[in-house]
Write a protein that holds these residues in place. Structure first.
Motif, PDB file in Angstrom:
ATOM      1  N   ARG A  50      49.703  41.462  43.280  1.00 46.92           N
ATOM      2  CA  ARG A  50      49.758  40.522  42.150  1.00 46.92           C
ATOM      3  C   ARG A  50      50.412  41.173  40.937  1.00 46.92           C
ATOM      4  O   ARG A  50      51.232  40.555  40.248  1.00 46.92           O
ATOM      5  CB  ARG A  50      48.348  40.059  41.791  1.00 46.92           C
ATOM      6  CG  ARG A  50      48.282  39.118  40.600  1.00 46.92           C
ATOM      7  CD  ARG A  50      46.857  38.772  40.258  1.00 46.92           C
ATOM      8  NE  ARG A  50      46.052  39.944  39.966  1.00 46.92           N
ATOM      9  CZ  ARG A  50      46.064  40.566  38.778  1.00 46.92           C
ATOM     10  NH1 ARG A  50      46.843  40.129  37.802  1.00 46.92           N
ATOM     11  NH2 ARG A  50      45.302  41.614  38.580  1.00 46.92           N
ATOM     12  N   GLN A  51      50.071  42.419  40.660  1.00 46.68           N
ATOM     13  CA  GLN A  51      50.652  43.110  39.513  1.00 46.68           C
ATOM     14  C   GLN A  51      52.151  43.323  39.706  1.00 46.68           C
ATOM     15  O   GLN A  51      52.927  43.207  38.749  1.00 46.68           O
ATOM     16  CB  GLN A  51      49.945  44.455  39.314  1.00 46.68           C
ATOM     17  CG  GLN A  51      48.498  44.318  38.879  1.00 46.68           C
ATOM     18  CD  GLN A  51      47.777  45.651  38.872  1.00 46.68           C
ATOM     19  OE1 GLN A  51      47.960  46.479  39.767  1.00 46.68           O
ATOM     20  NE2 GLN A  51      46.955  45.867  37.872  1.00 46.68           N
ATOM     21  N   THR A  52      52.560  43.613  40.944  1.00 47.25           N
ATOM     22  CA  THR A  52      53.983  43.797  41.210  1.00 47.25           C
ATOM     23  C   THR A  52      54.755  42.496  40.990  1.00 47.25           C
ATOM     24  O   THR A  52      55.853  42.497  40.411  1.00 47.25           O
ATOM     25  CB  THR A  52      54.193  44.292  42.648  1.00 47.25           C
ATOM     26  OG1 THR A  52      53.467  45.503  42.842  1.00 47.25           O
ATOM     27  CG2 THR A  52      55.664  44.541  42.921  1.00 47.25           C
ATOM     28  N   VAL A  53      54.184  41.389  41.440  1.00 51.93           N
ATOM     29  CA  VAL A  53      54.833  40.095  41.217  1.00 51.93           C
ATOM     30  C   VAL A  53      54.920  39.796  39.722  1.00 51.93           C
ATOM     31  O   VAL A  53      55.935  39.272  39.233  1.00 51.93           O
ATOM     32  CB  VAL A  53      54.064  38.983  41.950  1.00 51.93           C
ATOM     33  CG1 VAL A  53      54.615  37.614  41.583  1.00 51.93           C
ATOM     34  CG2 VAL A  53      54.159  39.185  43.461  1.00 51.93           C
TER      35      VAL A  53
ATOM     36  N   SER B  62      56.195  49.515  41.161  1.00 54.97           N
ATOM     37  CA  SER B  62      55.282  48.965  42.166  1.00 54.97           C
ATOM     38  C   SER B  62      54.405  50.026  42.816  1.00 54.97           C
ATOM     39  O   SER B  62      53.411  49.679  43.449  1.00 54.97           O
ATOM     40  CB  SER B  62      56.088  48.251  43.266  1.00 54.97           C
ATOM     41  OG  SER B  62      56.861  49.180  44.010  1.00 54.97           O
ATOM     42  N   ARG B  63      54.735  51.288  42.662  1.00 51.45           N
ATOM     43  CA  ARG B  63      53.960  52.331  43.323  1.00 51.45           C
ATOM     44  C   ARG B  63      52.538  52.356  42.768  1.00 51.45           C
ATOM     45  O   ARG B  63      52.339  52.511  41.572  1.00 51.45           O
ATOM     46  CB  ARG B  63      54.623  53.695  43.134  1.00 51.45           C
ATOM     47  CG  ARG B  63      55.976  53.777  43.808  1.00 51.45           C
ATOM     48  CD  ARG B  63      56.593  55.148  43.687  1.00 51.45           C
ATOM     49  NE  ARG B  63      57.914  55.163  44.282  1.00 51.45           N
ATOM     50  CZ  ARG B  63      58.170  55.293  45.572  1.00 51.45           C
ATOM     51  NH1 ARG B  63      57.165  55.426  46.410  1.00 51.45           N
ATOM     52  NH2 ARG B  63      59.392  55.292  46.038  1.00 51.45           N
ATOM     53  N   GLY B  64      51.574  52.221  43.665  1.00 53.97           N
ATOM     54  CA  GLY B  64      50.182  52.238  43.271  1.00 53.97           C
ATOM     55  C   GLY B  64      49.683  50.944  42.662  1.00 53.97           C
ATOM     56  O   GLY B  64      48.538  50.870  42.234  1.00 53.97           O
ATOM     57  N   ARG B  65      50.529  49.916  42.618  1.00 53.01           N
ATOM     58  CA  ARG B  65      50.139  48.636  42.026  1.00 53.01           C
ATOM     59  C   ARG B  65      49.670  47.670  43.098  1.00 53.01           C
ATOM     60  O   ARG B  65      50.104  47.731  44.243  1.00 53.01           O
ATOM     61  CB  ARG B  65      51.329  48.012  41.293  1.00 53.01           C
ATOM     62  CG  ARG B  65      51.848  48.821  40.113  1.00 53.01           C
ATOM     63  CD  ARG B  65      51.162  48.410  38.851  1.00 53.01           C
ATOM     64  NE  ARG B  65      51.779  49.024  37.682  1.00 53.01           N
ATOM     65  CZ  ARG B  65      51.499  48.661  36.438  1.00 53.01           C
ATOM     66  NH1 ARG B  65      50.631  47.696  36.213  1.00 53.01           N
ATOM     67  NH2 ARG B  65      52.068  49.267  35.420  1.00 53.01           N
TER      68      ARG B  65
ATOM     69  N   GLY C  12      67.127  41.288  42.671  1.00 50.93           N
ATOM     70  CA  GLY C  12      66.743  42.696  42.696  1.00 50.93           C
ATOM     71  C   GLY C  12      65.234  42.870  42.769  1.00 50.93           C
ATOM     72  O   GLY C  12      64.722  43.721  43.518  1.00 50.93           O
ATOM     73  N   GLY C  13      64.501  42.046  42.006  1.00 52.03           N
ATOM     74  CA  GLY C  13      63.049  42.150  42.044  1.00 52.03           C
ATOM     75  C   GLY C  13      62.479  41.770  43.395  1.00 52.03           C
ATOM     76  O   GLY C  13      61.532  42.403  43.888  1.00 52.03           O
ATOM     77  N   ALA C  14      63.050  40.736  44.023  1.00 49.31           N
ATOM     78  CA  ALA C  14      62.580  40.324  45.344  1.00 49.31           C
ATOM     79  C   ALA C  14      62.845  41.415  46.378  1.00 49.31           C
ATOM     80  O   ALA C  14      61.999  41.685  47.251  1.00 49.31           O
ATOM     81  CB  ALA C  14      63.260  39.023  45.750  1.00 49.31           C
TER      82      ALA C  14
END
Length: 367
Positions: A62-65, A56-59, A144-146
């Motif tokens: 929407r891309q992280t989801v 998620s760093r720098g994302r 974990g993703g949440a």
């Protein structure tokens, strides 16, 4: 040994917060899956938290989801296939194929794709479902993703401009480092080094793309955190990114001309190295001007330094045109001029005034 310890302590100071954040996210994901919900062997909860948080760093959000859903979908597909087909070579191949494909489609980096493949292998070989269709591991991956998504937004909200500031410095530093490589190759008339610098120049667009992505991600964070007073700075960043893109293209052409010059085994005059040195100083100062401007500090000092160094580079390069130089050298002088223009525009100089000042430094008569 003393230098090694100093560097190690420096790395720990700069990245120690990331270690704490990763550890905390993995621990929270494990507690939620194992203690709160009561899942058996909740391996994929902390694993997904670590993977998604790292990605998620720098994302953008929407891309992280998308990464989160891709990780969970990959685990679900693997779990269902193992349940339906049982462990075996064919299952391993099919699981690997269907696990990594969604991540590639979602734009995940190679490290995440490899991690997904390892997790799939673990699911097939070690933690195969025990005759139950309950997708525990899929739910664990979602948990974990949440947790990772929440942690990434909390980290960004704490200092939403920090990633953009860091990326601004890094992008301009990449361009300056490339100029240093080209200059070293020209000084030594080293054809192999010049070709290597040209190869790196073809990849320099990445630094522009990363800065654009960081600006978009920061904009989303500011809007979500209701810190709209900082959005005006992003408009300045977007204008600067365009000029950085032009400057990167100019430096790429400069590197190509430098490669041609070394291939001809033409000795480069010392003024050329001095001019490129001054241009490199201008690039680094322009990066500092952008970074300090975004963070709300006084950027005028760095902008003035970039202005002076860019014009000095053009003045020195202009001397090379007085002795009927070969075509590659003339092209390099032209790219020094073009890069100086883009740098000055990037630090907020007026377009028309920039052209007049740069051409005056080059010795051209006004139009």
């Amino acid at each position: 040994m003393r230098d090694w310890w100093r560097e190690a302590v420096g790395r720990l100071r700069s990245d120690g917060t990331a270690v704490v954040e990763l550890t905390a996210a993995a621990a929270v994901a494990w507690i939620l899956a194992a203690v709160v919900i009561g899942h058996p062997d909740p391996f994929f909860a902390p694993t997904a938290a670590l993977v998604v948080l790292g990605e998620s760093r720098g994302r953008r959000l929407r891309q992280t989801v998308e990464i989160l859903l891709a990780v969970a979908a990959a685990v679900l597909v693997a779990e269902l296939l193992v349940y339906a087909l049982g462990p075996g070579t064919g299952t391993v191949l099919l699981v690997l194929l269907l696990t990594t494909t969604p991540l590639v489609v979602a734009g995940a980096r190679r490290a995440l794709v490899v991690q997904a493949a390892v997790s799939a292998m673990y699911l097939v070989a070690v933690a195969a479902p025990n005759g139950t269709l309950m997708p525990f591991r899929f739910v664990d991956a979602l948990i974990g993703g949440a947790v990772a998504l929440a942690a990434s937004q909390l980290m960004a909200a704490r200092d939403p401009l920090a990633p953009l500031v860091a990326q601004a410095r890094r992008s301009y530093a990449d361009l300056a480092d490339l100029l240093d490589e080209v200059n070293a190759a020209l000084r030594a008339c080293d054809e192999a080094a010049a070709r290597a610098a040209l190869g790196r120049a073809r990849e320099v667009d990445d630094c522009v793309g990363r800065l654009q992505a960081a600006a978009l991600a920061t904009g989303e964070t500011l809007r979500l955190g209701l810190r709209r007073r900082h959005l005006g700075r992003l408009a300045e960043v977007e204008a600067t990114v365009r000029q950085l893109d032009y400057a990167a293209r100019n430096v790429r052409v400069l590197a190509r001309a430098g490669s041609t010059l070394t291939r001809r085994h033409t000795a480069t005059p010392p003024e050329l190295a001095t001019a490129i040195d001054a241009l490199t100083v201008a690039v680094r100062a322009a990066g500092e001007a952008l970074a300090t401007g975004v963070s709300g500090h006084d950027a005028e000092r760095h902008a003035a330094r970039a202005d002076a160094a860019a014009l000095e580079a053009v003045r020195i390069a202009a001397r090379l045109l007085r002795s009927d130089p070969p075509l590659p050298l003339t092209m390099i002088v032209g790219q020094i001029r073009a890069t100086a223009i883009d740098l000055l525009r990037g630090v907020g100089q007026d377009d028309v005034a920039v052209l007049d000042r740069v051409d005056d430094a080059l010795g051209l008569a006004p139009a």
